[in-house]
Design an enzyme around this catalytic site. Structure first.
Site, PDB file in Angstrom:
ATOM      1  N   LYS A 167       0.929  -1.134  -0.154  1.00 27.80           N
ATOM      2  CA  LYS A 167       0.040  -0.020  -0.005  1.00 27.80           C
ATOM      3  C   LYS A 167       0.834   1.366   0.153  1.00 27.80           C
ATOM      4  O   LYS A 167       1.799   1.180   0.875  1.00 27.80           O
ATOM      5  CB  LYS A 167      -0.931   0.071   1.149  1.00 27.80           C
TER       6      LYS A 167
ATOM      7  N   LYS B 253       1.398   5.329   0.435  1.00 24.55           N
ATOM      8  CA  LYS B 253       0.683   6.381   0.737  1.00 24.55           C
ATOM      9  C   LYS B 253       0.915   7.698  -0.242  1.00 24.55           C
ATOM     10  O   LYS B 253       2.111   7.749  -0.809  1.00 24.55           O
ATOM     11  CB  LYS B 253       1.336   6.945   2.122  1.00 24.55           C
TER      12      LYS B 253
ATOM     13  N   ASN C 119      -5.275   9.378   2.103  1.00 27.55           N
ATOM     14  CA  ASN C 119      -5.704   9.848   3.220  1.00 27.55           C
ATOM     15  C   ASN C 119      -6.252  11.304   3.167  1.00 27.55           C
ATOM     16  O   ASN C 119      -5.948  12.358   3.881  1.00 27.55           O
ATOM     17  CB  ASN C 119      -4.661   9.869   4.239  1.00 27.55           C
TER      18      ASN C 119
ATOM     19  N   GLU D 262      -7.898   4.725  -1.677  1.00 31.30           N
ATOM     20  CA  GLU D 262      -8.423   4.687  -0.512  1.00 31.30           C
ATOM     21  C   GLU D 262      -8.613   6.095  -0.073  1.00 31.30           C
ATOM     22  O   GLU D 262      -7.625   6.896  -0.159  1.00 31.30           O
ATOM     23  CB  GLU D 262      -7.518   4.082   0.396  1.00 31.30           C
TER      24      GLU D 262
ATOM     25  N   ASP E 137     -12.536   5.189   3.875  1.00 33.00           N
ATOM     26  CA  ASP E 137     -11.910   4.936   5.293  1.00 33.00           C
ATOM     27  C   ASP E 137     -12.513   5.970   6.345  1.00 33.00           C
ATOM     28  O   ASP E 137     -13.180   5.625   7.058  1.00 33.00           O
ATOM     29  CB  ASP E 137     -10.548   4.952   5.089  1.00 33.00           C
TER      30      ASP E 137
ATOM     31  N   LYS F 292     -11.903  -0.240  10.469  1.00 33.80           N
ATOM     32  CA  LYS F 292     -10.815  -0.451  11.337  1.00 33.80           C
ATOM     33  C   LYS F 292     -11.293  -0.319  12.755  1.00 33.80           C
ATOM     34  O   LYS F 292     -12.270   0.470  13.133  1.00 33.80           O
ATOM     35  CB  LYS F 292     -10.240   0.937  11.366  1.00 33.80           C
TER      36      LYS F 292
ATOM     37  N   ASP G  97      -4.817  -4.898   5.750  1.00 34.62           N
ATOM     38  CA  ASP G  97      -3.883  -3.786   6.189  1.00 34.62           C
ATOM     39  C   ASP G  97      -3.549  -3.889   7.478  1.00 34.62           C
ATOM     40  O   ASP G  97      -3.936  -2.755   8.318  1.00 34.62           O
ATOM     41  CB  ASP G  97      -4.192  -2.322   5.375  1.00 34.62           C
TER      42      ASP G  97
ATOM     43  N   ASP H   2      -0.333  -4.002   9.195  1.00 36.62           N
ATOM     44  CA  ASP H   2       1.190  -3.999   9.394  1.00 36.62           C
ATOM     45  C   ASP H   2       1.683  -3.163  10.432  1.00 36.62           C
ATOM     46  O   ASP H   2       2.807  -2.601  10.512  1.00 36.62           O
ATOM     47  CB  ASP H   2       1.796  -3.516   7.862  1.00 36.62           C
TER      48      ASP H   2
END
Length: 351
Positions: free
Chosen positions: A160, A162, A191, A217, A242, A266, A318, A320
């Protein structure tokens, strides 16, 4: 049925192995909270929250204060009444998502440990290995190339990337990752850093280079559900919601407005029980599911992995966060696979 006799909280400082930059800022360490719940038979449950003001709206100081106040809601209650406890927590402390996530996880963990079952069994299945991607933060293209190559060497097949600060640099970063990891599946996470128009420009430029993306995302501001839907109409790449989705009600709005193809669940936004509800809403609306995380230790990450194993419907994982730490709260294996176990989420912090 055993009662909860004590709820306590402490700070949990977790230095990162390298700085982690996204469009919302840079982190050098995770300034988390660790919650402990004890029942009258001596069982202990653990939960973690990762307050990040630009995402969760909480400072750590506010999260600590909330957890301490939550003792009045939790202590003296039968641990088996966890649904009522969680509902009361959420209504008493609206918006304090990291704090209530930590408390909720600790309560569920204690419940499961008392009964010697894994947390995943609350959601439908026994524990099984969960494979995660690896995130490449906002770094120069050359550094992104190095990190992607290292991730591939460690066995990661999903990456993924950013984005969301500078469109040209975003495209260069994706190209660099693709060069270093030609076989890896790629996702992009802005984001909230783009407009719908910028999302379309980015997608077009990446497609012109022959690069396939599994998803984009949260390209636009969390509150801009209309803009999220517009971005979805403008691009062929699946769009993921998200930060737009914290609650089941948020998920329903995304479904009604056709704003996303995928919902990123999440626990750090919603807590385990509401996360499961959001997953059900997405599945019922024929949307795909992703699960994400904050910068959490094995406590938070394994709790999320248990939800993945229990529900069994997540196409994108995701998780990590603890792979980015200089040191975890327990010894964990490197690489993309989380080997989870019970009882509870299976993690007893050693620090």
């Amino acid at each position: 049925m055993s009662e909860i006799v004590d709820l306590s909280v402490e700070t949990l400082d977790l230095p990162l192995s390298e700085p982690f930059e996204i469009s919302l800022g840079v982190q050098h360490e995770a300034r988390n909270v660790l919650v402990t719940v004890e029942t009258e038979d001596g069982t202990t449950g653990y939960g973690e929250g990762a307050p990040i003001p630009p995402v969760t709206g909480e400072t750590r100081e506010a999260a600590l204060a909330t957890v301490r106040a939550a003792a009045e809601v939790v202590e003296g209650r039968p641990v088996g009444n966890y649904r009522r406890i969680v509902s009361e927590l959420r209504s008493t402390f609206p918006g304090m998502v990291s704090a209530t996530f930590a408390v909720e996880t600790a309560v569920l963990d204690a419940f499961c440990r008392e009964r010697e079952i894994a947390l995943s069994e609350l959601f439908g299945a026994t524990p099984s290995p969960v494979e995660t991607d690896m995130t490449i933060p906002i770094v120069p293209a050359g550094t992104a190339r190095e990190r992607a190559a290292r991730a591939v060497e460690q066995g990661y097949e999903h990456l993924k990337i950013k984005t969301g600060n500078d469109l040209d640099e975003d495209v260069d970063r994706v190209l660099a990752v693709r060069e270093a990891a030609p076989e890896a599946a790629l996702k992009v996470d802005a984001n909230q850093g783009w407009t719908p128009k910028e999302t379309a420009r980015f997608a077009e430029r990446v497609a012109d280079q022959g690069i396939h993306l599994d998803l984009i995302e949260q390209p636009v501001a969390a509150s801009d559900v209309v803009g999220l839907a517009e971005a979805r109409r403008r691009v062929d790449v699946p769009i993921t919601a998200d930060e737009t989705v914290f609650t089941p009600e948020d998920a329903i709005r995304v479904v009604r407005e056709g704003a996303a193809d995928i919902v990123n669940v999440k626990l750090g936004k919603s807590g385990p029980l509401a996360a499961a509800d959001i997953a059900s809403i997405a599945k019922g609306a024929d949307l795909d599911l992703m699960i994400g995380c904050m910068l959490e230790s094995a406590v938070g990450i394994h709790a999320s992995a248990h939800l993945v194993a229990g529900i069994g419907a997540f196409s994108f994982v995701d998780l990590d966060g603890n792979r980015l730490l200089a040191e975890d709260v327990v010894e964990t294996a490197e690489g993309p696979v989380h080997d989870i176990s019970g009882p509870g989420h299976g993690v007893v912090p050693e620090r």
